[in-house]
Design a protein around this motif. Structure first.
Motif, mmCIF file in Angstrom:
data_model
loop_
_atom_site.group_PDB
_atom_site.id
_atom_site.type_symbol
_atom_site.label_atom_id
_atom_site.label_comp_id
_atom_site.label_asym_id
_atom_site.label_seq_id
_atom_site.Cartn_x
_atom_site.Cartn_y
_atom_site.Cartn_z
ATOM 1 N N GLU A 80 0.814 -1.215 0.000
ATOM 2 C CA GLU A 80 0.000 0.000 0.000
ATOM 3 C C GLU A 80 0.851 1.270 0.000
ATOM 4 O OE1 GLU A 80 -3.175 0.544 -0.214
ATOM 5 O OE2 GLU A 80 -3.985 -1.487 -0.110
ATOM 6 N N THR A 110 -7.618 7.243 4.762
ATOM 7 C CA THR A 110 -8.136 6.012 4.167
ATOM 8 C C THR A 110 -7.798 4.836 5.074
ATOM 9 O OG1 THR A 110 -6.115 5.586 2.889
ATOM 10 C CG2 THR A 110 -7.841 6.882 1.827
ATOM 11 N N TYR A 111 -8.670 3.836 5.043
ATOM 12 C CA TYR A 111 -8.456 2.612 5.817
ATOM 13 C C TYR A 111 -8.801 1.421 4.927
ATOM 14 C CZ TYR A 111 -9.396 -1.192 9.072
ATOM 15 O OH TYR A 111 -9.413 -2.418 9.704
ATOM 16 N N ASN A 112 -7.872 0.489 4.826
ATOM 17 C CA ASN A 112 -8.082 -0.726 4.041
ATOM 18 C C ASN A 112 -7.864 -1.942 4.931
ATOM 19 O OD1 ASN A 112 -8.464 0.608 1.496
ATOM 20 N ND2 ASN A 112 -6.256 0.979 1.447
ATOM 21 N N SER A 113 -8.663 -2.958 4.700
ATOM 22 C CA SER A 113 -8.537 -4.178 5.491
ATOM 23 C C SER A 113 -9.033 -5.357 4.670
ATOM 24 C CB SER A 113 -9.334 -4.062 6.788
ATOM 25 O OG SER A 113 -9.250 -5.266 7.540
ATOM 26 N N PHE A 114 -8.476 -6.517 4.935
ATOM 27 C CA PHE A 114 -8.994 -7.735 4.315
ATOM 28 C C PHE A 114 -8.698 -8.926 5.211
ATOM 29 C CE2 PHE A 114 -4.672 -7.590 2.502
ATOM 30 C CZ PHE A 114 -4.242 -8.885 2.728
ATOM 31 N N ASN A 161 -5.278 -8.265 7.534
ATOM 32 C CA ASN A 161 -4.452 -7.118 7.182
ATOM 33 C C ASN A 161 -5.223 -5.838 7.448
ATOM 34 O OD1 ASN A 161 -3.721 -4.934 4.989
ATOM 35 N ND2 ASN A 161 -1.911 -6.206 5.199
ATOM 36 N N HIS A 162 -4.547 -4.867 8.058
ATOM 37 C CA HIS A 162 -5.146 -3.560 8.323
ATOM 38 C C HIS A 162 -4.124 -2.496 7.921
ATOM 39 C CE1 HIS A 162 -8.276 -5.529 10.769
ATOM 40 N NE2 HIS A 162 -7.279 -6.280 11.227
ATOM 41 N N ILE A 190 -3.809 1.942 7.359
ATOM 42 C CA ILE A 190 -4.416 3.270 7.431
ATOM 43 C C ILE A 190 -3.444 4.310 6.891
ATOM 44 C CG2 ILE A 190 -3.633 3.642 9.817
ATOM 45 C CD1 ILE A 190 -6.250 5.233 10.248
ATOM 46 N N THR A 191 -3.980 5.281 6.148
ATOM 47 C CA THR A 191 -3.187 6.365 5.576
ATOM 48 C C THR A 191 -3.797 7.697 5.983
ATOM 49 O OG1 THR A 191 -2.558 5.019 3.652
ATOM 50 C CG2 THR A 191 -2.341 7.417 3.441
ATOM 51 N N GLN A 210 1.564 6.496 7.217
ATOM 52 C CA GLN A 210 0.886 5.227 6.990
ATOM 53 C C GLN A 210 1.277 4.232 8.071
ATOM 54 O OE1 GLN A 210 2.441 4.609 2.941
ATOM 55 N NE2 GLN A 210 0.367 4.898 2.154
#
Length: 463
Positions: free
Chosen positions: A37, A78-82, A154-155, A157-158, A171
């Motif tokens: 990321e 932004t926040y991404n996770s899976f 997975n987590h 954040i930006t 990040q």
């Protein structure tokens, strides 16, 4: 994740290190040390002409990675996770205990040998398997050992904000990945902060900080156990009827090894400080200085624990590992890099474009390590070096350091952006060679022709 990756750009060209040179924002690092990321772009330099500017360390190719940066006038979070789950693929179908005994008996009769298992015993065994009698084991060793969930989370954040004078992007990432066997896990924590300061109209400064921490663990006897998973007959017990560990095969029981045979842990903290100042005294001249500090450690613990196995009659298996051993080691590394470069651009008649770049680079590197080991631990749940026996205890340690220096330059010319010429030159020196053999010259010349800029290509642009 914990699987990491092995990259070969030019194949295996030596019996030593075949890894390419990986530069993250100009600083040597590992491609496994950065979260995807955080990556803005990746360039791969394979041929000698493009990688010669990086000298002797570019023998296996070069991977250039630039990280994301904040933009002026933009602010966002932004926040991404899976969540993912790993499962084994192409698992062989192993024969059961009864079929194994039948087939091995057929094979021995075919060569004139006395079968190991009589027909009466096979029928008795088959009845025992049918009623799930633990005294008649029927073990699928792969299923018995692949008992972890393979779960991966997975987590990331930006946080980004930017003005004309200051741009900052921070990040943070976390990843956790379980394996498919017991006591197998990988965790990685990352924190990156990229900052751009416009100190003066002609002076800009960047300050980047990258912190990382990985924690990896796996069974000490993972490889040894895995080699036997597909070889142990299904009629060999993983557990006895009373719950104790069975004999496995030739003193190796992968189920016991993975659960209670000890763990290898590796903890690796790291930090990179990367600072660059760019000064443009006139429009076509750019002066740049860069300093980077890269520090990382590896702390490794190998706890090879004795796990008692038992024969089918309940007596201790004489092939069981005789003693527990513990080995601990610590490695520390530090690399300092200083780079200065000047770039000048000029044009004639708006069609002849030139660029000339020259610079100097120096690096220092040191590594220190030590390790200690002991055997025989009377308290198996207390794996600490001082708790081991004094006999056969060992300690080791060493240190190493080297320095690099280089002068480099590049010349570019293009005519109407159609015909391109580039020449590179690097003069590399390393303290790891004897005096008189420390310096090497790495030149390259390349040319290009952009067909898409030719007039005859106009008819193809919109097709």
């Amino acid at each position: 994740g914990g699987d990491a990756g092995t990259i070969r750009i030019r194949g295996n060209t030596t019996i030593g290190n075949n890894e390419p040179l990986v530069l993250i924002d100009g600083v040597e690092s590992s491609i496994n040390a950065i979260d995807p990321e955080s990556i803005e772009s990746i360039s791969v330099l394979k041929d000698a002409a493009s990688s010669a500017i990086y000298g002797n360390r570019a023998a296996n190719g070069v991977i250039l990675i630039t990280t994301k940066r904040a933009e002026s006038g933009k602010a966002f979070v932004t926040y991404n996770s899976f969540v993912a789950k790993g499962e084994p693929t192409k698992v062989p179908q192993y024969v059961g205990a009864v079929d194994f005994m039948k087939y091995i008996s057929i094979a021995k009769r075919a060569v004139g040998m006395t079968p190991e298992y009589s027909e009466e015993y096979i029928k008795e065994y088959e009845a025992g398997v049918a009623r799930n009698d633990p005294n008649y084991p029927d073990v699928d060793w792969f299923k018995a050992t692949a008992t972890n969930d393979g779960l991966m989370t997975n987590h990331f954040i930006t946080v980004s904000q930017g003005t004309e004078r200051l741009r900052s992007l921070t990040q943070a990432g976390y990843i956790s990945q379980n394996g498919i066997t017991e006591n197998t896990n990988y965790k990685r924590y990352t924190l990156r902060s990229n900052n751009d300061y416009q100190v003066l109209p002609k002076l800009g400064v960047t300050s980047d900080i990258s912190l990382g921490y990985t924690d990896r663990k796996e069974p000490t006897k993972l490889g040894n156990g895995f080699n036997f998973v597909g070889r142990i007959p299904a009629n060999q017990a993983a557990y006895l009827a009373d719950g104790r560990y069975g004999p496995g095969w030739q003193g190796i029981n992968p189920v016991a090894y993975y659960k209670d045979g000890g763990i290898i842990t590796n903890v690796a903290p790291s930090a990179i400080l990367n600072m660059t100042a760019t000064f443009k005294p006139v429009e076509d001249l750019e002066l740049q200085g860069q300093y980077a500090l890269n520090y990382w450690e590896n702390h490794n613990t190998n706890w090879n624990k004795l796990v008692q196995l038992y024969l089918n009659d309940g007596t201790p298996d004489p092939q069981t590992q005789s003693k527990s051993t513990l080995t601990e080691s610590t490695n520390r590394y530090m690399r300092n890099m200083l780079v200065g470069r000047a770039t000048y651009r000029w044009s004639f008649f708006k069609v002849h474009n030139f660029k000339l770049m020259g610079g100097y680079q120096q690096e220092t590197f040191w590594n220190k390590w030590h390790s200690g080991s002991r055997e025989v631990f009377p308290f198996p749940d207390y794996p600490v070096l001082n708790a081991g026996g004094n006999e056969n205890q060992k300690s080791n340690g060493s240190a190493a350091e080297y320095a690099l220096q280089a002068f480099f330059g590049r010349f570019n010319y293009d005519f109407k952006s159609k015909y391109l010429i580039e020449a590179n030159l690097r003069y590399d020196g390393s303290s790891r060679f004897a005096e008189g053999y420390r310096w090497g010259l790495f030149p390259s010349v390349s040319a290009g022709w952009r067909l898409s800029e030719e007039s005859f290509w106009d008819d193809f642009r919109n097709t």
